[in-house]
Write a protein that holds these residues in place. Sequence first.
Motif, PDB file in Angstrom:
ATOM      1  N   LYS A 275      24.758 -15.833   6.748  1.00  0.00           N
ATOM      2  CA  LYS A 275      25.288 -17.034   7.400  1.00  0.00           C
ATOM      3  C   LYS A 275      26.326 -17.730   6.523  1.00  0.00           C
ATOM      4  O   LYS A 275      26.458 -17.427   5.334  1.00  0.00           O
ATOM      5  CB  LYS A 275      24.120 -17.963   7.756  1.00  0.00           C
ATOM      6  CG  LYS A 275      23.161 -17.327   8.787  1.00  0.00           C
ATOM      7  CD  LYS A 275      22.103 -18.301   9.244  1.00  0.00           C
ATOM      8  CE  LYS A 275      21.196 -17.658  10.286  1.00  0.00           C
ATOM      9  NZ  LYS A 275      20.196 -18.614  10.807  1.00  0.00           N
TER      10      LYS A 275
ATOM     11  N   TYR B  76      23.631 -17.543  20.335  1.00  0.00           N
ATOM     12  CA  TYR B  76      22.395 -18.345  20.291  1.00  0.00           C
ATOM     13  C   TYR B  76      22.049 -18.948  21.658  1.00  0.00           C
ATOM     14  O   TYR B  76      21.326 -19.943  21.730  1.00  0.00           O
ATOM     15  CB  TYR B  76      22.507 -19.428  19.226  1.00  0.00           C
ATOM     16  CG  TYR B  76      22.287 -18.898  17.815  1.00  0.00           C
ATOM     17  CD1 TYR B  76      21.066 -18.333  17.449  1.00  0.00           C
ATOM     18  CD2 TYR B  76      23.279 -18.967  16.846  1.00  0.00           C
ATOM     19  CE1 TYR B  76      20.840 -17.853  16.163  1.00  0.00           C
ATOM     20  CE2 TYR B  76      23.064 -18.492  15.553  1.00  0.00           C
ATOM     21  CZ  TYR B  76      21.835 -17.935  15.226  1.00  0.00           C
ATOM     22  OH  TYR B  76      21.610 -17.462  13.948  1.00  0.00           O
TER      23      TYR B  76
ATOM     24  N   GLU C 229      17.685 -24.982   9.026  1.00  0.00           N
ATOM     25  CA  GLU C 229      18.921 -24.587   9.706  1.00  0.00           C
ATOM     26  C   GLU C 229      19.803 -23.738   8.791  1.00  0.00           C
ATOM     27  O   GLU C 229      20.234 -22.640   9.170  1.00  0.00           O
ATOM     28  CB  GLU C 229      19.702 -25.821  10.167  1.00  0.00           C
ATOM     29  CG  GLU C 229      21.027 -25.429  10.830  1.00  0.00           C
ATOM     30  CD  GLU C 229      21.700 -26.631  11.445  1.00  0.00           C
ATOM     31  OE1 GLU C 229      21.381 -26.939  12.600  1.00  0.00           O
ATOM     32  OE2 GLU C 229      22.526 -27.265  10.755  1.00  0.00           O
TER      33      GLU C 229
ATOM     34  N   ASN D 208      19.687 -21.466   6.632  1.00  0.00           N
ATOM     35  CA  ASN D 208      18.642 -20.588   6.100  1.00  0.00           C
ATOM     36  C   ASN D 208      19.144 -19.199   5.728  1.00  0.00           C
ATOM     37  O   ASN D 208      18.397 -18.223   5.791  1.00  0.00           O
ATOM     38  CB  ASN D 208      17.442 -20.543   7.061  1.00  0.00           C
ATOM     39  CG  ASN D 208      17.772 -19.903   8.381  1.00  0.00           C
ATOM     40  OD1 ASN D 208      18.938 -19.610   8.662  1.00  0.00           O
ATOM     41  ND2 ASN D 208      16.764 -19.675   9.195  1.00  0.00           N
TER      42      ASN D 208
ATOM     43  N   HIS E 138      20.226 -14.214   9.188  1.00  0.00           N
ATOM     44  CA  HIS E 138      19.626 -13.986  10.505  1.00  0.00           C
ATOM     45  C   HIS E 138      19.206 -12.520  10.598  1.00  0.00           C
ATOM     46  O   HIS E 138      19.894 -11.648  10.076  1.00  0.00           O
ATOM     47  CB  HIS E 138      20.650 -14.275  11.617  1.00  0.00           C
ATOM     48  CG  HIS E 138      20.190 -13.805  12.968  1.00  0.00           C
ATOM     49  ND1 HIS E 138      19.345 -14.544  13.759  1.00  0.00           N
ATOM     50  CD2 HIS E 138      20.412 -12.653  13.639  1.00  0.00           C
ATOM     51  CE1 HIS E 138      19.084 -13.871  14.866  1.00  0.00           C
ATOM     52  NE2 HIS E 138      19.722 -12.716  14.821  1.00  0.00           N
TER      53      HIS E 138
END
Length: 138
Positions: free
Chosen positions: A9, A49, A110, A112, A115
Amino acid sequence: MERTLTILKPDSVAAGNSGKIIDHLEAEGFEVVAIRKLRLSEAQAQAFYEVHRERPFYSSLVAFMTEGPVVAMALERENAVRKLREVMGATNPDDAAPGTVRALHASSIERNAIHGSDSPENALLELAFFFSRADLVG
Ligand code: CMP
């Protein structure tokens, strides 16, 4: 052998942690089959998302995922989906087991770091979101 999709991310890429995380994944037996660095558009992040559209964190998540470049990878190993989720650690880094990618690199639920697809079915859909069939022959 199974494939899954991972995204490093914007927090990971901006912090210069992409190489460290790729090393970590390779040490856990994942082969990088395909890799792309890109900046998601708002429409792409919204579409990726879509399942979270009704959640209170959706617009903040889309803003985060578009704030800078990400690194998307197709990863392969036995039980890739389940194993990647184990290696990533819990969504909230406060709950992530020591030594997991999120325990090491994430700063909040958030932001984090990484993914990973949550099922083999979603892995196929998410791989197709980022990669064409021709990219995935390796
Ligand atoms: P990811 O595994 O990419 O799936 C959905 C993402 O939404 C998740 O990682 C986090 O980045 C984010 N997310 C999940 N739950 C929350 C939450 N409660 N608050 C803020 N962001 C969240």
